[in-house]
Design a protein around this motif. Structure first.
Motif, mmCIF file in Angstrom:
data_model
loop_
_atom_site.group_PDB
_atom_site.id
_atom_site.type_symbol
_atom_site.label_atom_id
_atom_site.label_comp_id
_atom_site.label_asym_id
_atom_site.label_seq_id
_atom_site.Cartn_x
_atom_site.Cartn_y
_atom_site.Cartn_z
ATOM 1 N N THR A 1 -2.313 4.657 -10.297
ATOM 2 C CA THR A 1 -1.642 4.051 -9.249
ATOM 3 C C THR A 1 -2.514 2.731 -9.000
ATOM 4 O OG1 THR A 1 -1.301 6.357 -8.464
ATOM 5 C CG2 THR A 1 -1.300 4.280 -6.698
ATOM 6 N N TYR A 2 -1.497 1.639 -9.146
ATOM 7 C CA TYR A 2 -2.070 0.501 -8.909
ATOM 8 C C TYR A 2 -1.656 -0.321 -7.477
ATOM 9 C CZ TYR A 2 -1.961 -0.213 -14.180
ATOM 10 O OH TYR A 2 -1.998 0.012 -15.497
ATOM 11 N N PHE A 3 -2.686 -1.040 -7.065
ATOM 12 C CA PHE A 3 -2.497 -1.759 -5.959
ATOM 13 C C PHE A 3 -3.536 -2.724 -5.706
ATOM 14 C CE2 PHE A 3 -5.325 2.012 -5.286
ATOM 15 C CZ PHE A 3 -6.199 1.651 -4.174
ATOM 16 N N GLY A 4 -3.296 -3.880 -4.944
ATOM 17 C CA GLY A 4 -4.288 -5.012 -4.930
ATOM 18 C C GLY A 4 -5.378 -5.071 -3.708
ATOM 19 N N GLU A 5 -6.237 -5.793 -3.835
ATOM 20 C CA GLU A 5 -7.387 -5.894 -2.825
ATOM 21 C C GLU A 5 -6.862 -6.209 -1.400
ATOM 22 O OE1 GLU A 5 -6.354 -9.820 -2.788
ATOM 23 O OE2 GLU A 5 -6.726 -8.569 -4.504
ATOM 24 N N GLY A 6 -5.635 -6.663 -1.307
ATOM 25 C CA GLY A 6 -5.110 -6.806 0.094
ATOM 26 C C GLY A 6 -4.723 -5.549 0.690
ATOM 27 N N ALA A 7 -4.275 -4.453 -0.268
ATOM 28 C CA ALA A 7 -3.903 -3.119 0.247
ATOM 29 C C ALA A 7 -4.975 -2.315 0.313
ATOM 30 C CB ALA A 7 -2.759 -2.391 -0.693
ATOM 31 N N SER A 8 -6.227 -2.569 -0.056
ATOM 32 C CA SER A 8 -7.220 -1.603 -0.255
ATOM 33 C C SER A 8 -7.841 -1.011 0.943
ATOM 34 C CB SER A 8 -8.344 -2.298 -1.264
ATOM 35 O OG SER A 8 -9.003 -3.275 -0.544
ATOM 36 N N ASN A 9 -7.477 -1.724 2.217
ATOM 37 C CA ASN A 9 -7.876 -1.325 3.367
ATOM 38 C C ASN A 9 -6.946 -0.694 4.178
ATOM 39 O OD1 ASN A 9 -10.819 -1.943 3.253
ATOM 40 N ND2 ASN A 9 -10.186 -3.891 3.325
ATOM 41 N N GLN A 10 -5.516 -0.419 3.536
ATOM 42 C CA GLN A 10 -4.532 0.226 4.525
ATOM 43 C C GLN A 10 -5.091 1.512 4.619
ATOM 44 O OE1 GLN A 10 -1.323 -1.101 5.373
ATOM 45 N NE2 GLN A 10 -2.265 -3.010 4.982
ATOM 46 N N GLY A 11 -4.293 2.037 5.713
ATOM 47 C CA GLY A 11 -4.799 3.815 6.185
ATOM 48 C C GLY A 11 -4.190 4.506 5.172
ATOM 49 N N GLN A 12 -2.879 4.369 4.691
ATOM 50 C CA GLN A 12 -2.588 5.395 3.804
ATOM 51 C C GLN A 12 -3.141 5.369 2.345
ATOM 52 O OE1 GLN A 12 -0.844 2.473 4.763
ATOM 53 N NE2 GLN A 12 0.889 1.924 3.221
ATOM 54 N N VAL A 13 -3.906 4.185 2.035
ATOM 55 C CA VAL A 13 -4.808 4.369 0.825
ATOM 56 C C VAL A 13 -5.994 5.397 1.103
ATOM 57 C CG1 VAL A 13 -6.010 2.982 -0.607
ATOM 58 C CG2 VAL A 13 -4.296 1.962 0.203
ATOM 59 N N TYR A 14 -6.498 5.274 2.284
ATOM 60 C CA TYR A 14 -7.887 6.292 2.392
ATOM 61 C C TYR A 14 -7.119 7.629 2.857
ATOM 62 C CZ TYR A 14 -10.393 2.171 2.944
ATOM 63 O OH TYR A 14 -10.998 0.838 2.655
ATOM 64 N N GLU A 15 -5.997 7.850 3.372
ATOM 65 C CA GLU A 15 -5.280 9.147 3.300
ATOM 66 C C GLU A 15 -5.302 9.838 2.038
ATOM 67 O OE1 GLU A 15 -2.264 9.284 6.258
ATOM 68 O OE2 GLU A 15 -2.783 7.672 7.237
ATOM 69 N N SER A 16 -4.789 8.908 1.119
ATOM 70 C CA SER A 16 -4.510 9.220 -0.207
ATOM 71 C C SER A 16 -5.630 9.529 -0.863
ATOM 72 C CB SER A 16 -3.792 8.200 -1.048
ATOM 73 O OG SER A 16 -2.519 7.851 -0.410
ATOM 74 N N PHE A 17 -6.888 8.897 -0.549
ATOM 75 C CA PHE A 17 -8.096 9.296 -1.193
ATOM 76 C C PHE A 17 -8.395 10.742 -0.606
ATOM 77 C CE2 PHE A 17 -10.156 4.726 -1.555
ATOM 78 C CZ PHE A 17 -9.094 4.436 -2.505
ATOM 79 N N ASN A 18 -8.589 10.985 0.222
ATOM 80 C CA ASN A 18 -8.812 12.200 0.944
ATOM 81 C C ASN A 18 -8.093 13.325 0.300
ATOM 82 O OD1 ASN A 18 -10.092 14.095 3.107
ATOM 83 N ND2 ASN A 18 -8.151 14.220 3.722
ATOM 84 N N ILE A 19 -7.055 13.293 0.123
ATOM 85 C CA ILE A 19 -6.120 14.579 -0.302
ATOM 86 C C ILE A 19 -6.355 14.618 -1.907
ATOM 87 C CG2 ILE A 19 -3.598 15.139 -0.871
ATOM 88 C CD1 ILE A 19 -4.509 15.522 2.163
ATOM 89 N N ALA A 20 -6.491 13.489 -2.673
ATOM 90 C CA ALA A 20 -6.671 13.498 -3.942
ATOM 91 C C ALA A 20 -8.211 14.192 -4.065
ATOM 92 C CB ALA A 20 -6.564 12.127 -4.446
ATOM 93 N N GLY B 1 0.790 -1.085 0.029
ATOM 94 C CA GLY B 1 -0.266 0.170 0.057
ATOM 95 C C GLY B 1 0.911 1.359 0.139
ATOM 96 N N ALA B 2 2.051 1.267 0.261
ATOM 97 C CA ALA B 2 2.724 2.252 0.433
ATOM 98 C C ALA B 2 2.874 3.256 -0.931
ATOM 99 C CB ALA B 2 4.323 2.087 0.853
ATOM 100 N N GLN B 3 2.938 2.530 -2.109
ATOM 101 C CA GLN B 3 2.985 3.216 -3.471
ATOM 102 C C GLN B 3 1.831 4.005 -3.327
ATOM 103 O OE1 GLN B 3 2.157 -0.002 -3.023
ATOM 104 N NE2 GLN B 3 0.585 -0.255 -4.434
ATOM 105 N N VAL B 4 0.777 3.701 -2.884
ATOM 106 C CA VAL B 4 -0.576 4.803 -3.384
ATOM 107 C C VAL B 4 -0.192 6.071 -2.883
ATOM 108 C CG1 VAL B 4 -3.038 5.021 -2.762
ATOM 109 C CG2 VAL B 4 -2.155 2.654 -2.908
ATOM 110 N N ALA B 5 0.421 6.304 -1.595
ATOM 111 C CA ALA B 5 0.681 7.757 -1.404
ATOM 112 C C ALA B 5 1.812 8.450 -2.386
ATOM 113 C CB ALA B 5 1.193 7.947 0.065
ATOM 114 N N LEU B 6 2.699 7.794 -2.946
ATOM 115 C CA LEU B 6 3.642 8.110 -3.773
ATOM 116 C C LEU B 6 2.965 8.364 -5.150
ATOM 117 C CD1 LEU B 6 6.595 5.568 -2.999
ATOM 118 C CD2 LEU B 6 6.144 7.789 -2.345
ATOM 119 N N GLY B 7 2.006 7.583 -5.584
ATOM 120 C CA GLY B 7 1.237 7.812 -6.835
ATOM 121 C C GLY B 7 0.498 9.084 -6.522
ATOM 122 N N LEU B 8 0.031 9.367 -5.515
ATOM 123 C CA LEU B 8 -0.706 10.577 -5.130
ATOM 124 C C LEU B 8 0.342 11.855 -5.397
ATOM 125 C CD1 LEU B 8 -3.249 11.896 -4.121
ATOM 126 C CD2 LEU B 8 -2.024 11.824 -1.778
#
Length: 334
Positions: free
Chosen positions: A154-173, A130-137
């Protein structure tokens, strides 16, 4: 098998020309054969560390790549060889990196999960879930800041989809309307755990709704459906409307990584999807209906085999990194 559990069953969004389908077939077959060879080399001990294969998921990255334009940025997780090849990175350099050779994209120091190409706007390969999601942002922010219409994929798997940094990235995006297409490659299984057992959210494409991010579930085994959805999402971002979330319903044929025996699923499940939903066979069928003959398919197969054989020989005969490489790319000087 319950058809509702087959990725993308019964869905199809046409839209590719015959020439585009031919390109898709070549690209998907190259990824398949390259990954099969990587699996063989891993078994022979020529690839060390981790190695996550993309076999079965080829339609996702190829369909999205067809919808991109030069300048768009790509970043992904550890199942990354497919994205590298689709982005146009040299198979020689990719295979050399997998085998830890000096001629690899990261000079033999990154291996399977950590190689990059600024020339091709490919920013990794990242091993931390999930760390790459914030980098993609961050890549999307750079595009927005520079005033371009380029998009971050920005690609990630279903296993990473509930990581905290993913939702933080959604918010900023969403807050800044950043041009980022978030792509969940839902291949149904993490490391030994099905998505049904790991995620309370059963419709991952809706995970961005609290932030007003539109989303769509897509048949990730159908390159035409992927292409159509990617066009819609990328256009949305280019027009300054903010981020978009795509859930690609796909399937991996091999284990989570080469060290995973995948005993948590029935072999019959894998076989049935291979027989009824294989993304490469789907494109082959479309091309056959368009008049492409067996000789043409044989020519593509031969070309792909030659490219993979050449990349393998190049990797095997390339030197290992000099020990001095241990001290390069560690610190940034002034």
């Amino acid at each position: 098998m319950d058809e509702s559990k087959v990725p993308g069953a019964g869905r199809n969004d046409p839209g590719l020309t015959t020439d585009q389908l031919k390109q898709a077939y070549y690209d998907m077959l190259l990824i398949r054969r390259f990954e099969e060879k990587a699996g063989q080399l891993y078994g022979m001990g020529l690839i060390g560390g981790f190695c996550h294969l993309y076999i079965g998921q080829e339609a996702v990255v190829v369909g999205i790549e067809l919808a991109q334009k030069p300048g768009d940025k790509v970043i992904t997780s550890y199942r990354d060889h497919g994205q590298m090849l689709a982005a146009g990175m040299d198979p020689r350099g990719v295979m050399a990196e997998l085998t830890g050779r000096e001629t690899g994209y990261s000079h033999g120091k990154g291996g399977s999960m950590h190689m990059f190409s600024r020339e091709k706007n490919f920013y990794g390969g990242h091993g931390i879930v999930g760390a790459q999601v914030a980098l993609g942002l961050g890549l999307a922010f750079a595009n927005w800041y520079r005033g371009t219409d380029e998009v971050s994929l920005t690609y990630f798997g279903e296993g990473a989809s509930n990581q905290g940094q993913v939702y933080e990235s959604f918010n900023i995006a969403a807050l800044h309307k950043l041009p980022c297409v978030f792509i969940i490659e839902n291949n149904r299984y993490g490391m030994g755990t099905s998505v049904e057992r790991a995620s309370a959210s059963k419709e991952l494409w809706r995970n961005g709704e609290p932030w007003g991010i539109p989303g769509k579930q897509v048949d990730g085994m159908d390159v035409e459906a992927v292409y159509a959805a990617a066009q819609e999402a990328i256009t949305h971002c280019r027009e300054g409307k903010g981020p978009y979330l795509l859930e690609m319903s796909t399937y991996r044929y091999r284990g989570h990584s080469m060290s995973d025996p995948a005993k948590y699923r029935q072999r019959s499940e894998v076989d049935e999807i291979r027989q009824t939903r294989d993304p490469i066979e789907h494109v082959r069928k479309l091309l056959t209906e368009a008049g492409v003959d067996e000789a043409a398919f044989k020519a593509v197969e031969d070309k792909v085999k030659a490219v993979v054989a050449d990349a393998t020989e190049f990797a095997k005969t390339s030197p290992e990194p000099d020990p001095s490489e241990l001290y390069t790319d560690v610190l940034v000087g002034e």
